[in-house]
Design a protein around this motif. Structure first.
Motif, PDB file in Angstrom:
ATOM      1  N   ARG A  30      63.114 -51.485 117.388  1.00 16.19           N
ATOM      2  CA  ARG A  30      62.138 -50.916 116.049  1.00 16.19           C
ATOM      3  C   ARG A  30      60.422 -51.597 116.071  1.00 16.19           C
ATOM      4  N   ASN A  31      60.052 -52.476 116.983  1.00 13.79           N
ATOM      5  CA  ASN A  31      58.856 -53.276 116.661  1.00 13.79           C
ATOM      6  C   ASN A  31      58.363 -51.695 117.460  1.00 13.79           C
TER       7      ASN A  31
ATOM      8  N   GLN B  60      58.018 -48.759 116.251  1.00 13.23           N
ATOM      9  CA  GLN B  60      57.456 -48.333 114.621  1.00 13.23           C
ATOM     10  C   GLN B  60      56.843 -49.335 114.145  1.00 13.23           C
ATOM     11  N   THR B  61      55.278 -48.478 114.506  1.00  7.26           N
ATOM     12  CA  THR B  61      54.023 -50.172 113.767  1.00  7.26           C
ATOM     13  C   THR B  61      53.987 -49.287 112.698  1.00  7.26           C
ATOM     14  N   GLY B  62      54.564 -48.312 112.209  1.00 10.49           N
ATOM     15  CA  GLY B  62      53.794 -47.294 111.283  1.00 10.49           C
ATOM     16  C   GLY B  62      52.552 -46.883 111.204  1.00 10.49           C
ATOM     17  N   ARG B  63      51.593 -47.488 112.024  1.00 11.71           N
ATOM     18  CA  ARG B  63      49.926 -46.571 112.304  1.00 11.71           C
ATOM     19  C   ARG B  63      49.751 -45.413 113.265  1.00 11.71           C
TER      20      ARG B  63
ATOM     21  N   GLN C  79      47.723 -44.210 114.340  1.00 10.41           N
ATOM     22  CA  GLN C  79      47.291 -43.856 115.471  1.00 10.41           C
ATOM     23  C   GLN C  79      47.901 -44.401 116.808  1.00 10.41           C
TER      24      GLN C  79
ATOM     25  N   ILE D 174      49.809 -41.509 117.828  1.00  4.02           N
ATOM     26  CA  ILE D 174      48.860 -40.368 118.585  1.00  4.02           C
ATOM     27  C   ILE D 174      48.968 -40.970 120.650  1.00  4.02           C
ATOM     28  N   LEU D 175      48.774 -42.054 120.099  1.00  2.00           N
ATOM     29  CA  LEU D 175      48.371 -42.907 121.588  1.00  2.00           C
ATOM     30  C   LEU D 175      49.866 -42.809 122.276  1.00  2.00           C
TER      31      LEU D 175
ATOM     32  N   LEU E 292      50.077 -39.049 124.079  1.00  2.00           N
ATOM     33  CA  LEU E 292      49.296 -39.314 124.718  1.00  2.00           C
ATOM     34  C   LEU E 292      50.152 -39.732 125.878  1.00  2.00           C
TER      35      LEU E 292
ATOM     36  N   VAL F 148      40.171 -39.959 117.098  1.00  3.53           N
ATOM     37  CA  VAL F 148      41.361 -39.603 116.456  1.00  3.53           C
ATOM     38  C   VAL F 148      42.272 -40.949 116.365  1.00  3.53           C
ATOM     39  N   ILE F 149      42.156 -41.662 118.033  1.00  2.00           N
ATOM     40  CA  ILE F 149      42.664 -42.337 118.201  1.00  2.00           C
ATOM     41  C   ILE F 149      42.141 -43.846 117.805  1.00  2.00           C
TER      42      ILE F 149
ATOM     43  N   ASP G 167      45.133 -47.416 108.115  1.00  2.00           N
ATOM     44  CA  ASP G 167      45.849 -48.361 109.035  1.00  2.00           C
ATOM     45  C   ASP G 167      46.280 -49.022 107.729  1.00  2.00           C
TER      46      ASP G 167
ATOM     47  N   SER H 156      50.820 -47.064 106.079  1.00  2.00           N
ATOM     48  CA  SER H 156      51.828 -47.793 106.801  1.00  2.00           C
ATOM     49  C   SER H 156      52.840 -47.612 105.606  1.00  2.00           C
TER      50      SER H 156
ATOM     51  N   LEU I 228      55.586 -46.497 105.383  1.00  2.00           N
ATOM     52  CA  LEU I 228      57.173 -46.191 105.926  1.00  2.00           C
ATOM     53  C   LEU I 228      58.189 -46.905 106.487  1.00  2.00           C
ATOM     54  N   LYS I 229      57.058 -47.719 107.350  1.00  2.00           N
ATOM     55  CA  LYS I 229      57.186 -49.361 108.388  1.00  2.00           C
ATOM     56  C   LYS I 229      58.305 -50.005 107.657  1.00  2.00           C
TER      57      LYS I 229
END
Lengths: 682, 101
Positions: free
Chosen positions: A654-655, A657-660, A662, A665-666, A669, B22-23, B94, B97, B99-100
């Motif tokens: 679960r770590n 899944q940061t909720g961020r 970006q 996306i990283l 990538l 974007v990142i 940021d 968030s 959903l977290k």
């Protein structure tokens, strides 16, 4: 099917049907169902009379019809059940049906108002059914089954008033004492069955006649069967249940003492006579002779009217058994038949007296006085004339006075014992037993009559309330008293001293099949020779007995008390029935109970505590262990472990899944780069 | 200079810069700008292939469509950004968030 067998089937099954109807539906039927049982037994009486008429019509000593079917067939193990109808069967059937009918009729008034009226009639029917089974059987298996059923129904009827402890105990005593005899009986049957391979009488008889079965084995088998008869016919030392059986209703006592229960033993001995070895017969004769004398010495001091009659039955059965032992088995059967009539009558008479006493005491609100104690009676002669006359006739018969039936049969028995002693002088005791018992019989029976009906009333306040019993009760008395006259047994001859008649013609003595046994002809010759002397002696002893009773209890010339004091030890012995019950209690019951205690200690305190409980404890410990392995090992380790490891993995994942946005996306990538790298490498 | 490779390098550079934006950018508008850069790198690619790769006018047409689509996308994205601002009083991506939790 033969008409006799057909009738027998009806006679056999009708009382059973009546029993089933009454036990299940009796309470709901009108009159509580007594008419079902009475109807059934009257129908069997009619059929028995028809069969009897048929027997007299053919007048053939060798008449015999047999019919059987295979009940169990397991190869070598083959058991047949069936009926044997011969003259003995037919005569006995008539006796059973007659006495049973009388008991049924007598009970209408005697048992009136009893809460278990319908059950009483059901039991009476069961009793009749079982006895008919014994009479009709052509094999030892059906005989044994009916034998046990007789034991059961006697238990039920003796203990009929089971709320009274003494009655319940008496029923139990009768049943258990009979069990003792039945063990011997069963051993006898098994000996014969293993030796012959069949339980059918004719097969056993053939085997004995061919000499395949002889010697000690046959003697033992015969004694085994006789032990059964000792139990049922209450011979010393198994006689103890019969006097206690008086706890049952009086019509039951009459039925039991005359036709059903105790007659079974004598009847079986008569049936089995052809295979009894001389050795077994000597044993039989001594037991019978001793019982005859022994029981009559007890009867002379008893004060309970039914107890006197009970010991008199034991004594008379002793006569019959002795007669079988001396070879005069036809005389035994003859006495069984005549005895059935007069003994049943005596019981009905005593029942009538007790009934009257009971009602008189009830009217006076006296619940303390014993209605059966003869010391409370006296002077009933004018109050109950029918009962008195009927009982007097039967008493004359049982005492062996000429012109009455008992004289004929008792005379035959005494001649038999006298002739036996003539041939075997070492057995001189047997006729002595017989004649002394006959003397005492006359004495105690007239003592009973004088104490009950003559003299001044012992309870004058009661005498006004004593009334003659209703017709339902006096009818059997009159009928059976009539049957106590000689004429019914000597026809077609009118000579009251004759030892010939239809009975001795139809029921012809058969020679024993055992090799070396005296022939029937020789026995008959011997009896004929000693007939006259036996007759003279028996008339003398009967007269002497009556005279003594007359002097002691009517004229009071001889004081009974003085003699009692003079022979105080003997008197006490007799009054207390020779302490037989006490001796049994001391030397059999107590040691057995003590032994049982010891064995119970072994069983409870050693075996149960250590072995049984130990096994339980071990199992408990073992299951604890298994439980621990299962719960702590399997459940906690493996089942819960799977869950726990998934939980931990989720915690780690679960770590990601940061909720961020970006970060995702990283990761995407990185994923693309990874795919590209992998693709270029492949 | 008149070579396909050069155009492709420029397009790749544009793409990388866009992706980087974007990142890394925290500002939602900057992220949107990065997305525009990525779209334009694709446009460069289309035009380069239309010239050197024989796509003819198809590439131009595609590029036109992409521009139109980018305009529409910008409208939608800006609307989202306004909503974001309304909810969080910030356009920092940021902070969105929820959903977290």
């Amino acid at each position: 099917m033969n008409i006799f067998i057909e009738y027998s089937l009806f006679i056999f099954f009708l009382p059973l049907a009546a029993f089933l109807i009454n036990i299940f539906f009796g309470k709901r039927l009108p009159r509580h169902g007594d008419w079902v049982s009475i109807g059934a037994v009257l129908f069997t009486l009619a059929l028995s009379m028809a069969m009897f008429a048929g027997m007299l019509f053919s007048y053939d000593p060798d008449f015999r019809v047999e019919s059987s079917f295979t009940w169990i067939n397991l190869g070598d193990f083959n058991i047949q059940l069936g009926f044997l109808v011969d003259n003995i069967t037919i005569t006995m059937l008539l006796v059973v049906a007659l006495i049973s009918s009388m008991s049924h009729i007598f009970s209408i008034k005697y048992m009136e108002g009893d809460p278990l009226y319908s059950r009483y009639y059901a039991y009476l029917s069961l009793f009749t059914f079982s006895m008919n089974g014994i009479v009709l059987s052509n094999n030892l298996m059906l005989l044994y089954m009916s034998w046990e059923l007789v034991g059961l129904s006697s238990y039920l009827l003796i203990g009929f008033w089971f709320a009274k402890k003494s009655a319940a105990d008496a029923g139990m005593k009768a049943f258990l004492t009979n069990r003792v005899g039945d063990i011997g009986f069963f051993i006898g049957i098994m000996l014969l069955f293993t030796a012959v391979g069949s339980v059918v009488y004719s097969d056993i008889f053939t085997s004995v006649a061919d000499g395949n079965l002889a010697g000690t084995l046959l003697t033992m088998a015969g004694i085994g069967l006789f032990i059964g008869a000792m139990g049922k016919s209450s011979q010393f030392p198994l006689h103890i249940w019969l006097p206690d059986a008086m706890e049952g209703p009086t019509p039951v006592s009459a039925l039991m003492h005359a036709a059903t229960m105790v007659a079974a033993g004598v009847f079986m001995m008569v049936r089995m006579f052809p295979i009894m070895t001389p050795d077994a017969l000597v044993f039989v004769a001594y037991i019978g002779g001793f019982t005859a004398l022994f029981a009559s010495t007890i009867a002379i001091t008893q004060n309970d009217i039914k107890k006197v009659l009970a010991y008199s039955t034991v004594s008379q059965l002793g006569f019959m058994i002795m007669s079988v032992g001396t070879g005069a088995y036809v005389a035994a059967f003859f006495h069984l038949v005549t005895h059935a009539a007069f003994k049943a009558n005596l019981f009905y008479g005593s029942g009538s007296v007790i009934h009257a006493m009971h009602h008189a005491l009830h009217k006076k609100n006296d619940h303390e006085t014993d209605p059966q104690d003869m010391r409370n009676m006296g002077g009933f002669k004018s109050r109950m004339p029918t009962t008195y006359r009927a009982m007097l006739v039967s008493t004359l018969a049982i005492a062996g006075v000429p012109f009455f039936s008992g004289f004929l049969s008792k005379d035959a028995i005494l001649s038999g014992s006298l002739s036996f002693a003539n041939h075997h002088p070492e057995h001189f005791l047997l006729p002595i037993f017989g004649f002394s018992a006959a003397l005492l019989t006359a004495f105690y029976m007239f003592r009973l009559i004088y104490m009950t009906f003559h003299n001044q009333p012992q309870m004058p306040e009661l005498i006004g309330e004593i009334h003659e019993s209703p017709k339902e009760m006096t009818f059997p008395l009159v009928l059976l008293a009539t049957l106590s006259f000689f004429i019914f047994y000597t026809l077609p001859y009118f000579n009251p001293f004759s030892d010939h008649g239809w009975f001795t013609y139809v029921i012809e003595a058969k020679t024993s099949l055992v090799h070396g046994a005296p022939s029937a002809h020789a026995i008959a010759e011997g009896i004929h020779h000693s007939h006259l002397s036996a007759m003279i002696i028996s008339v003398l002893v009967a007269g002497l007995g009556i005279l003594l009773a007359w002097q002691m209890y009517l004229k009071k010339k001889l004081s009974a008390e003085r003699y009692a004091n003079k022979f105080s030890t003997l008197h006490r012995l007799s009054l207390n029935k020779f302490y037989i019950d006490e001796l049994y209690a001391r030397f059999i019951y107590t040691p057995v109970l003590k032994l049982a205690d010891k064995i119970a200690f072994l069983d409870w305190d050693l075996y149960d505590k250590y072995v049984v409980d130990g096994f339980g404890k071990f199992t408990e410990w073992f299951s604890d262990l298994i439980g621990k392995m299962d719960y702590d090992g399997l459940d906690q380790g493996i089942v819960d472990g799977a869950g726990r490891s998934v939980h931990r993995l989720g915690d780690i994942l679960r770590n990601l899944q940061t909720g961020r946005l970006q970060n995702y996306i990283l990761f995407a990538l990185f994923g693309v780069i990874l795919i590209v790298i992998v693709q270029t490498m492949v | 200079m008149d070579q396909l490779q050069n155009y492709l390098f420029i397009a790749a550079a544009l793409f990388s810069l866009g992706l980087f934006a974007v990142i890394t950018r925290r500002n939602a508008v900057a992220v949107l700008m990065g997305v525009e850069l990525i779209l334009n790198s694709a446009n460069v690619n289309f035009l380069a292939f239309s010239r050197f790769g024989g796509m003819n006018f198809n590439g131009h047409v595609f590029a036109l469509f992409v521009i139109i689509m980018a305009a529409a996308e910008a409208a939608v994205a800006l609307a989202i950004i306004i909503n974001l601002y309304n909810n969080y009083q910030s356009i920092n991506v940021d902070e969105a968030s929820q959903l977290k939790r």
